[in-house]
Design a protein around this motif. Structure first.
Motif, PDB file in Angstrom:
ATOM      1  N   ASN A 161      20.484 -31.702 -16.609  1.00 31.78           N
ATOM      2  CA  ASN A 161      21.651 -31.017 -17.153  1.00 31.78           C
ATOM      3  C   ASN A 161      22.787 -31.893 -17.352  1.00 31.78           C
ATOM      4  O   ASN A 161      23.298 -32.012 -18.399  1.00 31.78           O
ATOM      5  CB  ASN A 161      22.002 -29.903 -16.375  1.00 31.78           C
ATOM      6  N   ALA A 162      23.157 -32.789 -16.451  1.00 31.17           N
ATOM      7  CA  ALA A 162      23.996 -33.891 -16.466  1.00 31.17           C
ATOM      8  C   ALA A 162      23.918 -34.737 -17.592  1.00 31.17           C
ATOM      9  O   ALA A 162      24.960 -35.073 -18.163  1.00 31.17           O
ATOM     10  CB  ALA A 162      24.199 -34.584 -15.118  1.00 31.17           C
ATOM     11  N   ALA A 163      22.743 -35.075 -17.937  1.00 29.81           N
ATOM     12  CA  ALA A 163      22.364 -35.817 -19.129  1.00 29.81           C
ATOM     13  C   ALA A 163      22.645 -35.229 -20.324  1.00 29.81           C
ATOM     14  O   ALA A 163      23.226 -36.032 -21.384  1.00 29.81           O
ATOM     15  CB  ALA A 163      20.934 -36.222 -18.894  1.00 29.81           C
ATOM     16  N   ILE A 164      22.467 -34.096 -20.544  1.00 27.22           N
ATOM     17  CA  ILE A 164      22.718 -33.256 -21.780  1.00 27.22           C
ATOM     18  C   ILE A 164      24.151 -33.206 -21.902  1.00 27.22           C
ATOM     19  O   ILE A 164      24.818 -33.551 -23.105  1.00 27.22           O
ATOM     20  CB  ILE A 164      21.881 -31.842 -21.654  1.00 27.22           C
ATOM     21  N   ARG A 165      25.041 -32.842 -20.800  1.00 28.80           N
ATOM     22  CA  ARG A 165      26.153 -32.742 -20.816  1.00 28.80           C
ATOM     23  C   ARG A 165      26.868 -34.023 -21.401  1.00 28.80           C
ATOM     24  O   ARG A 165      27.766 -34.158 -22.235  1.00 28.80           O
ATOM     25  CB  ARG A 165      26.893 -32.280 -19.526  1.00 28.80           C
ATOM     26  N   ALA A 166      26.393 -35.388 -20.858  1.00 26.42           N
ATOM     27  CA  ALA A 166      27.152 -36.578 -21.151  1.00 26.42           C
ATOM     28  C   ALA A 166      26.891 -36.852 -22.650  1.00 26.42           C
ATOM     29  O   ALA A 166      27.421 -37.367 -23.044  1.00 26.42           O
ATOM     30  CB  ALA A 166      26.461 -37.838 -20.095  1.00 26.42           C
ATOM     31  N   PHE A 167      25.550 -36.623 -22.898  1.00 21.00           N
ATOM     32  CA  PHE A 167      24.890 -37.008 -24.187  1.00 21.00           C
ATOM     33  C   PHE A 167      25.744 -36.165 -25.404  1.00 21.00           C
ATOM     34  O   PHE A 167      26.319 -36.792 -26.287  1.00 21.00           O
ATOM     35  CB  PHE A 167      23.349 -36.542 -24.445  1.00 21.00           C
ATOM     36  N   VAL A 168      26.182 -34.852 -25.323  1.00 21.21           N
ATOM     37  CA  VAL A 168      26.781 -34.089 -26.205  1.00 21.21           C
ATOM     38  C   VAL A 168      28.382 -34.361 -26.279  1.00 21.21           C
ATOM     39  O   VAL A 168      28.912 -34.022 -27.083  1.00 21.21           O
ATOM     40  CB  VAL A 168      26.450 -32.500 -26.188  1.00 21.21           C
ATOM     41  N   ALA A 169      28.906 -34.719 -25.205  1.00 26.59           N
ATOM     42  CA  ALA A 169      30.377 -34.800 -24.809  1.00 26.59           C
ATOM     43  C   ALA A 169      31.085 -35.610 -26.061  1.00 26.59           C
ATOM     44  O   ALA A 169      30.703 -36.715 -26.129  1.00 26.59           O
ATOM     45  CB  ALA A 169      30.783 -35.452 -23.549  1.00 26.59           C
ATOM     46  N   GLY A 170      31.944 -35.051 -26.683  1.00 23.21           N
ATOM     47  CA  GLY A 170      32.506 -35.602 -27.493  1.00 23.21           C
ATOM     48  C   GLY A 170      31.944 -35.970 -28.978  1.00 23.21           C
ATOM     49  O   GLY A 170      32.666 -36.444 -30.062  1.00 23.21           O
ATOM     50  N   ARG A 171      30.696 -35.551 -29.027  1.00 28.72           N
ATOM     51  CA  ARG A 171      30.025 -35.978 -30.144  1.00 28.72           C
ATOM     52  C   ARG A 171      30.451 -34.953 -31.347  1.00 28.72           C
ATOM     53  O   ARG A 171      30.456 -33.795 -31.211  1.00 28.72           O
ATOM     54  CB  ARG A 171      28.330 -35.714 -29.738  1.00 28.72           C
ATOM     55  N   LYS A 172      30.418 -35.652 -32.425  1.00 27.30           N
ATOM     56  CA  LYS A 172      30.923 -34.773 -33.812  1.00 27.30           C
ATOM     57  C   LYS A 172      29.884 -35.099 -34.760  1.00 27.30           C
ATOM     58  O   LYS A 172      29.965 -34.358 -35.876  1.00 27.30           O
ATOM     59  CB  LYS A 172      32.190 -35.243 -34.399  1.00 27.30           C
ATOM     60  N   VAL A 173      29.063 -36.024 -34.773  1.00 25.81           N
ATOM     61  CA  VAL A 173      28.055 -36.253 -35.823  1.00 25.81           C
ATOM     62  C   VAL A 173      26.747 -36.260 -35.080  1.00 25.81           C
ATOM     63  O   VAL A 173      26.559 -36.881 -33.982  1.00 25.81           O
ATOM     64  CB  VAL A 173      28.520 -37.781 -36.398  1.00 25.81           C
ATOM     65  N   TRP A 174      25.793 -35.811 -35.861  1.00 27.15           N
ATOM     66  CA  TRP A 174      24.625 -35.716 -35.325  1.00 27.15           C
ATOM     67  C   TRP A 174      23.446 -36.309 -36.293  1.00 27.15           C
ATOM     68  O   TRP A 174      23.189 -35.811 -37.276  1.00 27.15           O
ATOM     69  CB  TRP A 174      23.940 -34.250 -34.912  1.00 27.15           C
ATOM     70  N   THR A 175      23.051 -37.459 -35.836  1.00 28.73           N
ATOM     71  CA  THR A 175      21.945 -38.063 -36.735  1.00 28.73           C
ATOM     72  C   THR A 175      20.545 -37.398 -36.353  1.00 28.73           C
ATOM     73  O   THR A 175      20.592 -36.597 -35.280  1.00 28.73           O
ATOM     74  CB  THR A 175      21.820 -39.373 -36.666  1.00 28.73           C
ATOM     75  N   PRO A 176      19.437 -37.552 -37.147  1.00 28.71           N
ATOM     76  CA  PRO A 176      18.112 -36.952 -36.765  1.00 28.71           C
ATOM     77  C   PRO A 176      17.469 -37.558 -35.400  1.00 28.71           C
ATOM     78  O   PRO A 176      16.912 -36.887 -34.721  1.00 28.71           O
ATOM     79  CB  PRO A 176      17.292 -37.503 -37.800  1.00 28.71           C
ATOM     80  N   ALA A 177      18.061 -38.874 -35.254  1.00 30.67           N
ATOM     81  CA  ALA A 177      17.721 -39.596 -33.785  1.00 30.67           C
ATOM     82  C   ALA A 177      18.421 -38.708 -32.677  1.00 30.67           C
ATOM     83  O   ALA A 177      18.022 -38.615 -31.746  1.00 30.67           O
ATOM     84  CB  ALA A 177      17.854 -40.996 -34.026  1.00 30.67           C
TER      85      ALA A 177
END
Length: 59
Positions: free
Chosen positions: A18-34
């Protein structure tokens, strides 16, 4: 001869995922296929941890 099943993940595994997901998505505005593939991988790890009994009580 088959491999014995892995022990179920600990509650910490679900919390870590859960922490890894939260850290990964925090502040992200652009999502690449990767990025989306990595998010899917992290979500699978979290779902597996929850599915195999890592979380036993409701929030």
């Amino acid at each position: 001869m088959s491999t014995p099943p892995s022990p179920p993940p600990s509650r910490l595994a679900a919390e870590d995922a859960n922490a890894a997901i939260r850290a990964f998505v925090a502040g992200r505005k652009v999502w690449t296929p990767a990025d989306l593939a990595e998010l899917a991988r992290l979500r699978r790890a979290w779902m597996d941890a929850v599915r195999y009994g890592a979380v036993t009580e409701a929030a």
